[in-house]
Design an enzyme around this catalytic site. Sequence first.
Site, PDB file in Angstrom:
ATOM      1  N   ARG A 259       0.849  -1.192   0.000  1.00  0.00           N
ATOM      2  CA  ARG A 259       0.000   0.000   0.000  1.00  0.00           C
ATOM      3  C   ARG A 259       0.884   1.242   0.000  1.00  0.00           C
ATOM      4  O   ARG A 259       1.642   1.464   0.956  1.00  0.00           O
ATOM      5  CB  ARG A 259      -0.901   0.022   1.248  1.00  0.00           C
ATOM      6  CG  ARG A 259      -1.847  -1.176   1.359  1.00  0.00           C
ATOM      7  CD  ARG A 259      -3.009  -1.091   0.388  1.00  0.00           C
ATOM      8  NE  ARG A 259      -3.730  -2.347   0.272  1.00  0.00           N
ATOM      9  CZ  ARG A 259      -4.771  -2.690   1.001  1.00  0.00           C
ATOM     10  NH1 ARG A 259      -5.232  -1.882   1.937  1.00  0.00           N
ATOM     11  NH2 ARG A 259      -5.379  -3.852   0.810  1.00  0.00           N
ATOM     12  N   GLU A 261       0.643   4.219   0.825  1.00  0.00           N
ATOM     13  CA  GLU A 261      -0.008   5.255   1.622  1.00  0.00           C
ATOM     14  C   GLU A 261       1.051   5.931   2.492  1.00  0.00           C
ATOM     15  O   GLU A 261       1.782   5.256   3.205  1.00  0.00           O
ATOM     16  CB  GLU A 261      -1.092   4.643   2.528  1.00  0.00           C
ATOM     17  CG  GLU A 261      -2.231   4.007   1.765  1.00  0.00           C
ATOM     18  CD  GLU A 261      -3.220   3.309   2.706  1.00  0.00           C
ATOM     19  OE1 GLU A 261      -3.189   3.602   3.915  1.00  0.00           O
ATOM     20  OE2 GLU A 261      -4.010   2.486   2.223  1.00  0.00           O
ATOM     21  N   ARG A 267      -0.234   1.905  13.131  1.00  0.00           N
ATOM     22  CA  ARG A 267      -0.803   0.654  12.598  1.00  0.00           C
ATOM     23  C   ARG A 267      -0.687   0.506  11.076  1.00  0.00           C
ATOM     24  O   ARG A 267      -1.229  -0.441  10.518  1.00  0.00           O
ATOM     25  CB  ARG A 267      -2.270   0.554  13.004  1.00  0.00           C
ATOM     26  CG  ARG A 267      -3.184   1.604  12.393  1.00  0.00           C
ATOM     27  CD  ARG A 267      -4.610   1.363  12.844  1.00  0.00           C
ATOM     28  NE  ARG A 267      -5.571   2.140  12.081  1.00  0.00           N
ATOM     29  CZ  ARG A 267      -6.883   1.975  12.171  1.00  0.00           C
ATOM     30  NH1 ARG A 267      -7.370   1.042  12.961  1.00  0.00           N
ATOM     31  NH2 ARG A 267      -7.708   2.714  11.462  1.00  0.00           N
ATOM     32  N   HIS A 268       0.006   1.431  10.408  1.00  0.00           N
ATOM     33  CA  HIS A 268       0.131   1.356   8.952  1.00  0.00           C
ATOM     34  C   HIS A 268       1.531   0.936   8.524  1.00  0.00           C
ATOM     35  O   HIS A 268       2.528   1.423   9.062  1.00  0.00           O
ATOM     36  CB  HIS A 268      -0.208   2.707   8.299  1.00  0.00           C
ATOM     37  CG  HIS A 268      -1.677   2.979   8.230  1.00  0.00           C
ATOM     38  ND1 HIS A 268      -2.365   3.664   9.216  1.00  0.00           N
ATOM     39  CD2 HIS A 268      -2.607   2.641   7.302  1.00  0.00           C
ATOM     40  CE1 HIS A 268      -3.642   3.752   8.893  1.00  0.00           C
ATOM     41  NE2 HIS A 268      -3.815   3.132   7.732  1.00  0.00           N
ATOM     42  N   GLU A 410      -9.584  -1.971  13.268  1.00  0.00           N
ATOM     43  CA  GLU A 410      -9.978  -2.836  12.152  1.00  0.00           C
ATOM     44  C   GLU A 410      -8.853  -3.793  11.785  1.00  0.00           C
ATOM     45  O   GLU A 410      -7.710  -3.385  11.638  1.00  0.00           O
ATOM     46  CB  GLU A 410     -10.341  -1.962  10.941  1.00  0.00           C
ATOM     47  CG  GLU A 410     -10.721  -2.745   9.705  1.00  0.00           C
ATOM     48  CD  GLU A 410      -9.876  -2.362   8.500  1.00  0.00           C
ATOM     49  OE1 GLU A 410      -9.377  -3.281   7.839  1.00  0.00           O
ATOM     50  OE2 GLU A 410      -9.711  -1.161   8.243  1.00  0.00           O
ATOM     51  N   SER A 413     -11.260  -6.312   6.304  1.00  0.00           N
ATOM     52  CA  SER A 413     -12.249  -5.616   5.488  1.00  0.00           C
ATOM     53  C   SER A 413     -12.759  -6.622   4.468  1.00  0.00           C
ATOM     54  O   SER A 413     -11.964  -7.316   3.827  1.00  0.00           O
ATOM     55  CB  SER A 413     -11.601  -4.423   4.786  1.00  0.00           C
ATOM     56  OG  SER A 413     -12.574  -3.683   4.099  1.00  0.00           O
ATOM     57  N   ARG A 461      -1.365  -6.711  12.267  1.00  0.00           N
ATOM     58  CA  ARG A 461      -2.353  -6.074  13.158  1.00  0.00           C
ATOM     59  C   ARG A 461      -2.979  -7.090  14.105  1.00  0.00           C
ATOM     60  O   ARG A 461      -3.205  -6.790  15.283  1.00  0.00           O
ATOM     61  CB  ARG A 461      -3.447  -5.387  12.342  1.00  0.00           C
ATOM     62  CG  ARG A 461      -3.035  -4.053  11.788  1.00  0.00           C
ATOM     63  CD  ARG A 461      -4.252  -3.288  11.302  1.00  0.00           C
ATOM     64  NE  ARG A 461      -3.856  -2.146  10.496  1.00  0.00           N
ATOM     65  CZ  ARG A 461      -4.705  -1.334   9.885  1.00  0.00           C
ATOM     66  NH1 ARG A 461      -6.008  -1.537   9.995  1.00  0.00           N
ATOM     67  NH2 ARG A 461      -4.275  -0.315   9.166  1.00  0.00           N
TER      68      ARG A 461
END
Length: 487
Positions: A259, A261, A267-268, A410, A413, A461
């Site tokens: 990812r 991002e 948490r990323h 989360e 998903s 996670r």
Amino acid sequence: MPSASASRKSQEKPREIMDAAEDYAKERYGISSMIQSQEKPDRVLVRVRDLTIQKADEVVWVRARVHTSRAKGKQCFLVLRQQQFNVQALVAVGDHASKQMVKFAANINKESIVDVEGVVRKVNQKIGSCTQQDVELHVQKLDDAVRPEAEGEEEGRATVNQDTRLDNRVIDLRTSTSQAVFRLQSGICHLFRETLINKGFVEIQTPKIISAASEGGANVFTVSYFKNNAYLAQSPQLYKQMCICADFEKVFSIGPVFRAEDSNTHRHLTEFVGLDIEMAFNYHYHEVMEEIADTMVQIFKGLQERFQTEIQTVNKQFPCEPFKFLEPTLRLEYCEALAMLREAGVEMGDEDDLSTPNEKLLGHLVKEKYDTDFYILDKYPLAVRPFYTMPDPRNPKQSNSYDMFMRGEEILSGAQRIHDPQLLTERALHHGIDLEKIKAYIDSFRFGAPPHAGGGIGLERVTMLFLGLHNVRQTSMFPRDPKRLTP
């Protein structure tokens, strides 16, 4: 007439000779030659975790790292560490150890690998600083097998800067806590695979270099692919679905996902391990959602049954309440969650996505009301989900999609996927996706596709939240984030 200093030297020399003569243990210690596979001794090495009262008075060989050493008079106490287990060893002047051997033991660098022969002795008082609390090792032979180039230690680890630990990750991974974390993480993968295979799933491997963004967004890494550009897969999503179209019915995969991002949060990660599931269903996507939830429950049960040692090891450094879950798993609809948050004073629109603070708050509210750390949130707004998500037939603003949460964060998903090519084309155009780049994906539904749903889980996670840790970098062996590409 000789000087006083000359007289002192003449007195010291015989003492040196005398000391050397007194080293009756010189064959019992020293620095080993490098192991180059030149011989196969019949020596059996015993694991530190197996040094228990049952082995009292046995003579054993152990290979471990020197965690700490403390010399006191005619004896030296060593703590020998092997992964998350450690034992106290005593080198004391006596029949088997000379003064010189005690001094040698005291000067071994921390983190050295040593081979030790010793007698397992029961202790009168538990050794609280070691995992093996009921015994200690009385050393008879000691070989410094592999000396480190630089020292590393676990004492004070909690105050060491996280970047320093990650820069020196190999040493950090030796600590009892890190050993326990990654052994438990291995258990999560094993339980995930074991549970799904028992449920009739097939494990698949999917491409990580793809021609179009998996999720349809801009958060992808572009890579040079001969004369064209390609992308690193954001998930195995499209390929899982194509396998369902190919009549595999139930599939899962474990592999890296990427990812792009620029999120520097607790948490990323830009690369993490995805535990992915896809499954055809008969009439309702809840058939799949409940299967995934049960898989998570089986993982939680398995961890609590098989990994108590690891859980307790981590808890010594990072205390945390035991993870709680319900059977069957609690399911709330998105509108119910909004009502709970609004009652707690949060202002949110019906089609707004949950922010991280609101996720955490909802987790606290759910724990207070239902006493569970794990729950499902169902019927998300369609506007915040990917293009391939099936709309809710009764409410066009909702979707047949769900997330799963651990301790208010989360971890999964998922959704029912659109299996009709016409509707899929419409939704892709709505999201501004180039149809040519996903032609093979859409075409796979033109020859008949069963209704299906699935989800993607972040391994790091799950590990972090099950153990109640505070940063996902603690559960990524060699983490990748926007600022870290090494080691």
